[in-house]
Design an enzyme around this catalytic site. Sequence first.
Site, PDB file in Angstrom:
ATOM      1  N   ASP A  67       0.870  -1.016   0.210  1.00 56.06           N
ATOM      2  CA  ASP A  67      -0.326   0.083  -0.098  1.00 56.06           C
ATOM      3  C   ASP A  67       1.026   1.066   0.030  1.00 56.06           C
ATOM      4  OD1 ASP A  67       0.688  -0.866   2.417  1.00 56.06           O
ATOM      5  OD2 ASP A  67      -1.426  -1.124   3.273  1.00 56.06           O
ATOM      6  N   ASP A 136      -7.171  -3.384  14.448  1.00 57.22           N
ATOM      7  CA  ASP A 136      -8.842  -3.660  14.195  1.00 57.22           C
ATOM      8  C   ASP A 136      -9.176  -4.633  12.785  1.00 57.22           C
ATOM      9  OD1 ASP A 136      -7.503  -2.523  11.290  1.00 57.22           O
ATOM     10  OD2 ASP A 136      -9.178  -0.747  11.251  1.00 57.22           O
ATOM     11  N   HIS A 138      -7.097  -4.863  10.609  1.00 57.71           N
ATOM     12  CA  HIS A 138      -6.790  -4.857   8.883  1.00 57.71           C
ATOM     13  C   HIS A 138      -5.872  -5.644   8.561  1.00 57.71           C
ATOM     14  CE1 HIS A 138      -5.372  -0.644   9.652  1.00 57.71           C
ATOM     15  NE2 HIS A 138      -3.902  -1.632   9.422  1.00 57.71           N
ATOM     16  N   GLU A 143      -9.679  -1.972   5.396  1.00 60.16           N
ATOM     17  CA  GLU A 143      -9.955  -1.598   7.327  1.00 60.16           C
ATOM     18  C   GLU A 143     -11.419  -2.747   6.868  1.00 60.16           C
ATOM     19  OE1 GLU A 143      -8.711  -0.043   8.828  1.00 60.16           O
ATOM     20  OE2 GLU A 143      -8.040   2.002   8.118  1.00 60.16           O
TER      21      GLU A 143
HETATM   22  C1  F6R Z   1       1.419  -1.258   5.998  1.00 62.58           C
HETATM   23  C2  F6R Z   1      -0.024  -1.864   6.366  1.00 62.58           C
HETATM   24  C3  F6R Z   1      -0.547  -2.159   7.826  1.00 62.58           C
HETATM   25  C4  F6R Z   1       0.016  -3.277   8.944  1.00 62.58           C
HETATM   26  C5  F6R Z   1      -0.694  -2.765   9.692  1.00 62.58           C
HETATM   27  C6  F6R Z   1      -0.053  -2.624  11.220  1.00 62.58           C
HETATM   28  O1  F6R Z   1       2.584  -2.108   4.899  1.00 62.58           O
HETATM   29  O2  F6R Z   1      -0.323  -2.845   4.823  1.00 62.58           O
HETATM   30  O3  F6R Z   1      -1.820  -3.488   7.209  1.00 62.58           O
HETATM   31  O4  F6R Z   1       0.971  -3.340   8.940  1.00 62.58           O
HETATM   32  O5  F6R Z   1      -1.239  -1.524   9.378  1.00 62.58           O
HETATM   33  O6  F6R Z   1       0.865  -1.428  11.250  1.00 62.58           O
HETATM   34  P1  F6R Z   1       2.125  -1.691  12.819  1.00 62.58           P
HETATM   35  O7  F6R Z   1       3.132  -2.599  11.972  1.00 62.58           O
HETATM   36  O8  F6R Z   1       2.544  -0.509  12.485  1.00 62.58           O
HETATM   37  O9  F6R Z   1       1.170  -2.228  13.727  1.00 62.58           O
END
Ligand code: F6R
Length: 256
Positions: A67, A136, A138, A143
């Site tokens: 992303d 959450d 995702h 989301e």
């Molecule tokens: C990042 C991504 C997100 C993160 C998720 C966890 O490329 O796709 O889904 O993997 O938000 O974020 P952290 O690792 O910062 O807790």
Amino acid sequence: MEVIIKSDYDAINREAAQYIAELVYHKPTVVLGLATGSTPLGLYRELIRLHKDEGLDFSKIVTFNLDEYIGLPATHDQSYNFFMWDNLFNHINVNPTNVHIPNGMAGDIDAYCEWYENEIEAYGHIDLQVLGIGSDGHIAFNEPGSSLGSRTRLKTLTKQTVEDNARFFDTPEEVPRYAITMGVGTIMEARTCLLLANGEGKAKVVAEAIEGPVTAMVTASALQLHQDSILILDDAAASKLKQYDYYKWVYDNKPE
Ligand code: F6R
């Protein structure tokens, strides 16, 4: 699903890096799907160490990132492009032409997303997709409520995500409200999905994703339907799993 529980963050990074190192060793042209965020930072540090100390050769790998924020140029220090070069690519011998990170400055986002999907398909498939999990539930920017069949597309960030990100920007106007993200359906086509999670803060959502119902409200739960998903957790992130002892038992009694 293979659930691997390790004592701490360092141990999950070593396990994940070893898994990737073996893939790269056996298939130098491996196609890796990569994530940003705080979770994979330790994994990337370990891959850099394997490259520098043990000569692990990344010169032929191909990468696709999950992303990117819309509206941030690659040079912006909060862009995922900047993150990947800063935390991994600048420190290994990856070929820049083999690196794919969604372009948040693309003019026609829909056409660009279609191109990104086609580009993945042109390589056959992603061999291994690295994932983190949001609090959450995702994966990527899918989301709660995202279709479990979704493809790469523009996604409006939740108000919560925008507010959480505000601290990284000088003014509220600069905080991105949209992102390009691979869809859950895109991720599910990777040959293997490798989700990492650490810390108590992730324990509840990890239990929901692994042992709860498959639901668009926790998009990581789609991995229950994947034929080869591996989840490497530290003890804290695994602490709310009902089958905690069983996962450990399975790992300790792996057939040769
Ligand atoms: C990042 C991504 C997100 C993160 C998720 C966890 O490329 O796709 O889904 O993997 O938000 O974020 P952290 O690792 O910062 O807790």
